[in-house]
Design a protein around this motif. Structure first.
Motif, PDB file in Angstrom:
ATOM      1  N   GLY A 190      -3.390  -8.101   3.042  1.00 48.48           N
ATOM      2  CA  GLY A 190      -2.263  -7.925   3.952  1.00 48.48           C
ATOM      3  C   GLY A 190      -0.924  -8.079   3.249  1.00 48.48           C
ATOM      4  O   GLY A 190      -0.006  -7.269   3.458  1.00 48.48           O
ATOM      5  N   TYR A 191      -0.803  -9.088   2.418  1.00 44.87           N
ATOM      6  CA  TYR A 191       0.458  -9.275   1.686  1.00 44.87           C
ATOM      7  C   TYR A 191       0.698  -8.145   0.688  1.00 44.87           C
ATOM      8  O   TYR A 191       1.841  -7.699   0.508  1.00 44.87           O
ATOM      9  N   ALA A 192      -0.350  -7.659   0.047  1.00 40.82           N
ATOM     10  CA  ALA A 192      -0.200  -6.538  -0.874  1.00 40.82           C
ATOM     11  C   ALA A 192       0.227  -5.276  -0.118  1.00 40.82           C
ATOM     12  O   ALA A 192       1.073  -4.512  -0.597  1.00 40.82           O
ATOM     13  N   ALA A 193      -0.346  -5.053   1.056  1.00 39.04           N
ATOM     14  CA  ALA A 193       0.022  -3.887   1.860  1.00 39.04           C
ATOM     15  C   ALA A 193       1.476  -3.976   2.320  1.00 39.04           C
ATOM     16  O   ALA A 193       2.200  -2.966   2.312  1.00 39.04           O
ATOM     17  N   PHE A 252      -3.822  -7.943   8.325  1.00 41.55           N
ATOM     18  CA  PHE A 252      -4.746  -9.078   8.362  1.00 41.55           C
ATOM     19  C   PHE A 252      -5.560  -9.072   9.652  1.00 41.55           C
ATOM     20  O   PHE A 252      -6.783  -9.228   9.629  1.00 41.55           O
ATOM     21  N   ALA A 253      -4.906  -8.875  10.784  1.00 40.20           N
ATOM     22  CA  ALA A 253      -5.599  -8.890  12.076  1.00 40.20           C
ATOM     23  C   ALA A 253      -6.620  -7.757  12.169  1.00 40.20           C
ATOM     24  O   ALA A 253      -7.735  -7.963  12.655  1.00 40.20           O
ATOM     25  N   VAL A 254      -6.257  -6.586  11.688  1.00 42.89           N
ATOM     26  CA  VAL A 254      -7.187  -5.449  11.730  1.00 42.89           C
ATOM     27  C   VAL A 254      -8.390  -5.712  10.821  1.00 42.89           C
ATOM     28  O   VAL A 254      -9.542  -5.496  11.214  1.00 42.89           O
ATOM     29  N   LEU A 277       4.495  -1.425   1.404  1.00 39.25           N
ATOM     30  CA  LEU A 277       5.295  -0.794   2.461  1.00 39.25           C
ATOM     31  C   LEU A 277       6.775  -1.057   2.246  1.00 39.25           C
ATOM     32  O   LEU A 277       7.602  -0.153   2.372  1.00 39.25           O
ATOM     33  N   ARG A 278       7.120  -2.290   1.918  1.00 37.42           N
ATOM     34  CA  ARG A 278       8.533  -2.618   1.690  1.00 37.42           C
ATOM     35  C   ARG A 278       9.105  -1.877   0.482  1.00 37.42           C
ATOM     36  O   ARG A 278      10.290  -1.558   0.452  1.00 37.42           O
ATOM     37  N   ALA A 279       8.259  -1.615  -0.501  1.00 37.34           N
ATOM     38  CA  ALA A 279       8.728  -0.886  -1.684  1.00 37.34           C
ATOM     39  C   ALA A 279       8.982   0.577  -1.373  1.00 37.34           C
ATOM     40  O   ALA A 279       9.830   1.213  -2.008  1.00 37.34           O
TER      41      ALA A 279
END
Length: 167
Positions: free
Chosen positions: A40-43, A80-82, A47-49
């Motif tokens: 989740g943090y990597a995703a 994370f939730a998914v 996305l932010r990049a």
């Protein structure tokens, strides 16, 4: 409750926690949760990049811009939730549902956090945001432990009744 009942209760809780911690399913679930959090943090970082929040929703109305900003900022929680929900379904289909209890708790907490964050992002009053957040977290906690319906029944029964036949 007397002292013996309290001691018996604490011993029962300690035995239950000890049995859960020594189970290999506990560590599997913990590993799956940590893996999903890392993904989740990597995703979210990816996305932010690739997306800048200011230009992404620049011409949208303010409430929609806030929702977009919150969704981009909470993308790791969404992923994370998914992932945890999908993992929980796979584990429930392949083994006993009781062996994936930690996954469903983590998924429910992540979904609750995301929904509370989305709903309160469009409210400008800080007091209302805190009031709604605390109330929603209280309801989410009661729902997770399975006590929401009894709590609602207790609150409804505590309300004063009004009689329509009095003038």
């Amino acid at each position: 409750m007397d002292a013996n009942e309290i001691i018996d209760f604490l011993q029962t809780v300690a035995r239950s926690v000890g049995a859960e911690v020594t189970s290999p399913w506990f560590y599997l679930q913990l590993g799956l949760i940590l893996t999903a959090a890392g993904i989740g943090y990597a995703a979210e970082a990816a996305l932010r990049a690739s997306i800048t929040t200011t230009s992404f929703a620049m011409h949208w109305p303010l409430p929609l811009r806030r929702l977009a900003h919150v969704l981009i900022g909470s993308f790791s929680t969404l992923v994370f939730a998914v992932l945890i929900s999908a993992t929980r379904v796979v584990m429930a289909l392949s083994t006993w549902p009781s062996r994936s209890y930690l996954l469903i708790i983590a998924a429910k907490l992540a979904i609750a956090w995301l929904l509370i964050r989305l709903f309160t992002s469009v409210i400008r009053n800080a007091f209302l945001v805190k009031l709604i957040s605390v109330t929603a977290w209280f309801m989410a906690a009661l729902s997770i432990i399975g006590e929401l319906d009894p709590a609602i029944d207790t609150l409804v029964s505590a309300l004063p009744t009004t009689r329509g036949d009095q003038n």
